[in-house]
Design an enzyme around this catalytic site. Structure first.
Site, mmCIF file in Angstrom:
data_model
loop_
_atom_site.group_PDB
_atom_site.id
_atom_site.type_symbol
_atom_site.label_atom_id
_atom_site.label_comp_id
_atom_site.label_asym_id
_atom_site.label_seq_id
_atom_site.Cartn_x
_atom_site.Cartn_y
_atom_site.Cartn_z
ATOM 1 N N ILE A 1 38.131 45.830 37.590
ATOM 2 C CA ILE A 1 39.384 46.366 38.038
ATOM 3 C C ILE A 1 38.374 45.711 39.969
ATOM 4 C CG2 ILE A 1 40.553 47.188 39.357
ATOM 5 C CD1 ILE A 1 40.171 49.665 37.399
ATOM 6 N N PRO A 2 38.823 44.475 40.011
ATOM 7 C CA PRO A 2 38.063 43.877 41.048
ATOM 8 C C PRO A 2 37.932 43.778 42.575
ATOM 9 C CG PRO A 2 39.537 42.123 40.756
ATOM 10 C CD PRO A 2 39.762 43.195 39.704
ATOM 11 N N CYS A 3 37.340 45.220 42.879
ATOM 12 C CA CYS A 3 37.092 45.851 43.840
ATOM 13 C C CYS A 3 36.826 45.254 45.753
ATOM 14 C CB CYS A 3 37.375 47.510 44.048
ATOM 15 S SG CYS A 3 35.813 47.567 43.190
ATOM 16 N N HIS A 4 35.509 44.464 44.692
ATOM 17 C CA HIS A 4 34.832 43.591 46.181
ATOM 18 C C HIS A 4 36.002 42.588 46.431
ATOM 19 C CE1 HIS A 4 35.134 41.887 41.656
ATOM 20 N NE2 HIS A 4 34.834 39.749 42.322
#
Length: 183
Positions: A140-143
């Site tokens: 889950i690419p929160c970056h």
């Protein structure tokens, strides 16, 4: 947040940064420990035993996730189309994670854009709160979520903003000398 499901399996992977760890329940991936801070395989084994004491080493799902994460950290564009266990999160957080998981590789969205996509256009702070609780970074690419002006904020994973910047640059996102994303 609801009570977290217990991990049943975990796998360790190696990247150029160091070692990472991914864990799953019977429902899907549950946690990803980024390879920023686990310097040795022994560190990763210790993290697995402390964080997921009831889990065993390896399942088909955790091994598949570990292979994909190794490829991601080698710079490959990866689609993490794997089952996730988000049962410990609120329905709002689950929706945020679905929206963020759909942000394409090499692109970013602002907290406000994610909030709008979740039906809460004034909920940028709530999005930030959900991102801080994300237990599956990269998957889950929160970056890929940044401030409205492209400023990189709120990356609570090991390495903080420096790790976020490094990940985005690896994905080909244009980052200004001052550190913000050029949109």
């Amino acid at each position: 947040m609801k009570q977290e499901a217990a991990a049943t399996a975990w796998s360790i992977y190696e990247s150029t940064a160091s070692f990472g760890l991914v864990a799953a329940s019977r429902e899907g991936l549950l946690a990803h420990h980024l390879p920023y801070g686990l310097k040795t395989r022994a560190d990763a084994l210790e993290a697995a035993s402390m964080s997921h004491p009831l889990a065993k080493e390896g399942s088909d799902l955790t091994r598949a996730a570990a292979v994909l994460l190794e490829r991601y950290f080698r710079g490959e564009q990866i689609d993490f189309d794997l089952p996730l266990d988000l049962t410990c999160f609120t329905p709002f957080q689950q929706e945020v994670y679905r929206v963020v998981a759909a942000i394409p590789y090499g692109t970013v969205q602002s907290y406000g854009e994610v909030a709008g996509a979740c039906g809460t256009p004034r909920g940028a702070r709530a999005i930030g709160g959900a991102m801080a609780r994300n237990r599956l970074p990269i998957i889950i690419p929160c970056h890929r979520v940044v401030g409205a002006s492209g400023v990189m904020t709120g990356f609570t994973a090991p390495g903080g903003i420096d790790s976020k910047r490094e990940l985005l640059m690896m994905e080909g996102v244009n980052v200004a000398a001052g550190g913000g994303v050029i949109r």
